[in-house]
Design a protein around this motif. Structure first.
Motif, short mmCIF file in Angstrom:
data_model
loop_
_atom_site.label_atom_id
_atom_site.label_comp_id
_atom_site.label_asym_id
_atom_site.label_seq_id
_atom_site.Cartn_x
_atom_site.Cartn_y
_atom_site.Cartn_z
N ILE A 251 -24.10 -155.94 -48.51
CA ILE A 251 -22.85 -156.54 -49.09
C ILE A 251 -22.70 -157.23 -50.22
O ILE A 251 -21.65 -156.72 -50.91
N GLY A 252 -23.33 -158.17 -50.52
CA GLY A 252 -23.43 -158.68 -51.94
C GLY A 252 -23.29 -157.75 -53.19
O GLY A 252 -22.24 -157.91 -53.97
N VAL A 253 -24.10 -156.68 -53.12
CA VAL A 253 -24.15 -155.96 -54.37
C VAL A 253 -22.68 -154.93 -54.40
O VAL A 253 -22.50 -154.65 -55.55
N LEU A 254 -22.24 -154.58 -53.31
CA LEU A 254 -21.13 -153.99 -53.10
C LEU A 254 -19.77 -154.82 -53.61
O LEU A 254 -18.96 -154.39 -54.63
N VAL A 255 -19.95 -156.01 -53.28
CA VAL A 255 -18.86 -156.94 -53.74
C VAL A 255 -19.15 -157.34 -55.24
O VAL A 255 -18.17 -157.41 -56.16
N LEU A 256 -20.27 -157.15 -55.62
CA LEU A 256 -20.42 -157.32 -57.28
C LEU A 256 -20.07 -156.22 -58.09
O LEU A 256 -19.52 -156.58 -59.00
N VAL A 257 -20.06 -155.16 -57.51
CA VAL A 257 -19.38 -153.98 -58.15
C VAL A 257 -17.83 -153.90 -58.30
O VAL A 257 -17.42 -153.85 -59.23
N LEU A 258 -17.34 -154.65 -57.20
CA LEU A 258 -15.87 -154.81 -56.97
C LEU A 258 -15.51 -156.04 -58.29
O LEU A 258 -14.48 -155.88 -58.81
N ILE A 259 -16.24 -157.09 -58.32
CA ILE A 259 -15.94 -158.11 -59.25
C ILE A 259 -16.08 -157.52 -60.52
O ILE A 259 -15.41 -157.83 -61.39
N THR A 260 -17.23 -156.88 -60.91
CA THR A 260 -17.30 -156.30 -62.13
C THR A 260 -16.41 -155.27 -62.50
O THR A 260 -15.86 -155.47 -63.78
N GLU A 261 -15.99 -154.65 -61.73
CA GLU A 261 -14.74 -153.65 -61.97
C GLU A 261 -13.39 -154.54 -62.39
O GLU A 261 -12.54 -154.28 -63.18
N LEU A 262 -13.28 -155.71 -61.64
CA LEU A 262 -12.10 -156.51 -61.83
C LEU A 262 -12.14 -156.94 -63.20
O LEU A 262 -11.17 -157.11 -63.92
N LEU B 273 -24.10 -151.10 -64.54
CA LEU B 273 -25.24 -151.64 -64.24
C LEU B 273 -25.01 -152.30 -62.80
O LEU B 273 -25.88 -152.28 -62.07
N ALA B 274 -23.84 -152.75 -62.63
CA ALA B 274 -23.67 -153.10 -61.12
C ALA B 274 -23.75 -152.22 -60.21
O ALA B 274 -24.38 -152.31 -59.15
N VAL B 275 -23.21 -151.00 -60.32
CA VAL B 275 -23.44 -149.78 -59.57
C VAL B 275 -25.06 -149.38 -59.41
O VAL B 275 -25.28 -149.10 -58.31
N LEU B 276 -25.56 -149.19 -60.64
CA LEU B 276 -27.17 -148.91 -60.21
C LEU B 276 -27.67 -150.00 -59.51
O LEU B 276 -28.76 -149.75 -58.79
N LEU B 277 -27.36 -151.40 -59.79
CA LEU B 277 -28.16 -152.29 -58.98
C LEU B 277 -27.65 -152.13 -57.53
O LEU B 277 -28.80 -152.24 -56.79
N ALA B 278 -26.63 -151.78 -57.10
CA ALA B 278 -26.14 -151.69 -55.95
C ALA B 278 -26.96 -150.56 -55.19
O ALA B 278 -27.71 -150.54 -54.07
N MET B 279 -27.16 -149.37 -56.05
CA MET B 279 -27.93 -148.05 -55.46
C MET B 279 -29.27 -148.48 -55.16
O MET B 279 -29.86 -148.10 -54.30
N ALA B 280 -29.79 -149.20 -56.20
CA ALA B 280 -31.07 -149.71 -56.02
C ALA B 280 -31.53 -150.41 -54.93
O ALA B 280 -32.54 -150.07 -54.17
N THR B 281 -30.62 -151.59 -54.57
CA THR B 281 -30.62 -152.23 -53.51
C THR B 281 -30.52 -151.78 -52.04
O THR B 281 -31.47 -151.78 -51.36
N TRP B 282 -29.61 -150.69 -52.11
CA TRP B 282 -29.52 -149.97 -50.76
C TRP B 282 -30.73 -149.03 -50.79
O TRP B 282 -31.28 -149.03 -49.53
N ALA B 283 -31.28 -148.44 -51.73
CA ALA B 283 -32.45 -147.66 -51.58
C ALA B 283 -33.60 -148.22 -51.20
O ALA B 283 -34.30 -148.10 -50.26
N VAL B 284 -33.92 -149.45 -51.76
CA VAL B 284 -35.00 -150.44 -51.33
C VAL B 284 -35.10 -150.75 -49.94
O VAL B 284 -36.24 -151.04 -49.24
N ILE B 285 -33.72 -151.03 -49.48
CA ILE B 285 -33.54 -151.65 -48.07
C ILE B 285 -33.64 -150.73 -47.08
O ILE B 285 -34.22 -150.70 -45.86
N LEU B 286 -32.86 -149.68 -47.56
CA LEU B 286 -32.54 -148.53 -46.17
C LEU B 286 -33.79 -147.30 -46.27
O LEU B 286 -34.00 -146.95 -45.20
#
Length: 134
Positions: A69-80, A113-126
């Protein structure tokens, strides 16, 4: 120094509960503006909302859920923040200028970079969950 000092903005925050109330109103107005005028924010939110649901339902630890959830929120924060930079640049001048381009490109790079971090986090966990089911 008093609030009347010319080195302070007349829009600077108030104190106490009034400041908290005002900050909440400004934040909600910012989210409404982002939803209304920022296509990228809407697109990212439309990915994030199902992502939040999946993160809550997937059988992983609470910390992993928080990361998903946090990396998805980070993407939104970065977009704002990126949208804020773009608005400021456009407010100063709509004329094409190398520094304006740099500011917008750097903001866009931050979102990437935030999107790539989110993708990597989701991949590593799922991915281990998905591989374990195959």
């Amino acid at each position: 120094m008093s609030n009347q000092d010319s080195s302070f903005s007349e829009f600077k925050s108030k104190s106490g509960l009034k400041r908290i109330s005002s900050a909440l109103c400004y934040s909600l107005a910012g989210l409404k503006t982002a939803w209304t005028h920022e296509h990228a924010f809407r697109q990212e939110l439309m990915v994030a909302i199902p992502g939040f649901i999946v993160a809550l339902l997937v059988p992983v630890s609470p910390v992993e859920k928080l990361l998903l959830i946090g990396v998805l929120v980070l993407v939104l924060i970065t977009e704002l923040i990126n949208s804020s930079i773009e608005a400021i640049v456009d407010r100063v001048s709509l004329e094409r200028h190398p520094l304006s381009k740099n500011a917008k490109d750097l903001g866009s790079a931050a979102v990437l970079l935030a999107v790539l971090l989110a993708m990597a986090t989701w991949a590593v966990i799922l991915l281990p969950l998905l591989i374990g089911r195959i």
